[in-house]
Design an enzyme around this catalytic site. Sequence first.
Site: not given
Ligand code: RRO
Length: 313
Positions: A49, A78, A130, A133, A196, A274
């Site tokens: 993660k 996150l 990343n 996000c 993403n 997913t």
């Molecule tokens: O944790 C999130 O809300 C999240 C992240 Br870090 C990301 O890179 N992509 C996403 O869809 N959710």
Amino acid sequence: MGKKNISTATSIAGVELDSYVCNASGPKCTTYEELTELGRSDSSAIVMKSATILPREGNPEPRLARVGKHGLVQSMGLPNLGYEKYVGFSKKLTKFGKRIIGSIAGFSFEEYVVMVKAFQKSDVDLIEINVSCPNIEGKSLIGRDFGQLRDLLTLTSGLGTKPIGLKLPQYDDPAHWFTVAELVLEYGVSFITCINSIGNTLVIDPWTRKTVTSKNGLAGLSGETIMPIALANVRAFYELLGGKVSIFGVGGVIDGVSAFQFLLAGADAVQVGTAFELNDASCFTYINKGLIHMLEYHGFSSVEEAKGQLLYI
Ligand code: RRO
């Protein structure tokens, strides 16, 4: 005629992967228990993660909802244990004998630098930065601000020998593909991960008249419906980068057929988000077996042979 044993072994930035299929950063890769489950699965890597400097709880529940049969929206925000934990986990996870991929998401350039340095000294094989996000309010995506992206690459290149990659948002303007590809080549980025989830989408329950995730209901869309967008991004970068930079395809891989479509587009490997969230770790086995069937069907004997072999009508 006996069947050949087709392997889907591949590599990303010179790092060998036993198969074409691994998990994507996000679902079920936050705790040590979840990461060990990936270690025991047929995922060819353990992708962690995205980490921040400090641990985070993330957004309030509900923060995840199904869309159709193979899709999701989520606004996780996150949630993670903080980068120091993942640096520590990387050593323990080596016992599984598979590749380990660290993922980082800073709130400032300084934070990215601190985390890249720490992961450079860790036991991960690859570092995914990343820059996409979608669920942090009030922050624009570095992956969409090319001046900031350049500054980040200036600061994070040359901090160690482990290959660095970028987890990118989707682009739909060819000029953006071109600009990002130029930056990737200029700064020696070793791999990219496309794409993403698609941020700030809105799902409405017509019966309750309510949003399906907390706060304002805006959430990242992932899964089957975003696959054509992901494929277009993989293909564009495959053509622009000319094989000099490895590509992880991600966005809607649910079976061998969809993995094969990413292979035709030019992905060196796929990540599964997913489908793993909605099912269990057997999805990696299922997708890899399905991919082998697709290779056999088309008469390819390796992923290398089929990579990029998209035909235009
Ligand atoms: O944790 C999130 O809300 C999240 C992240 Br870090 C990301 O890179 N992509 C996403 O869809 N959710």
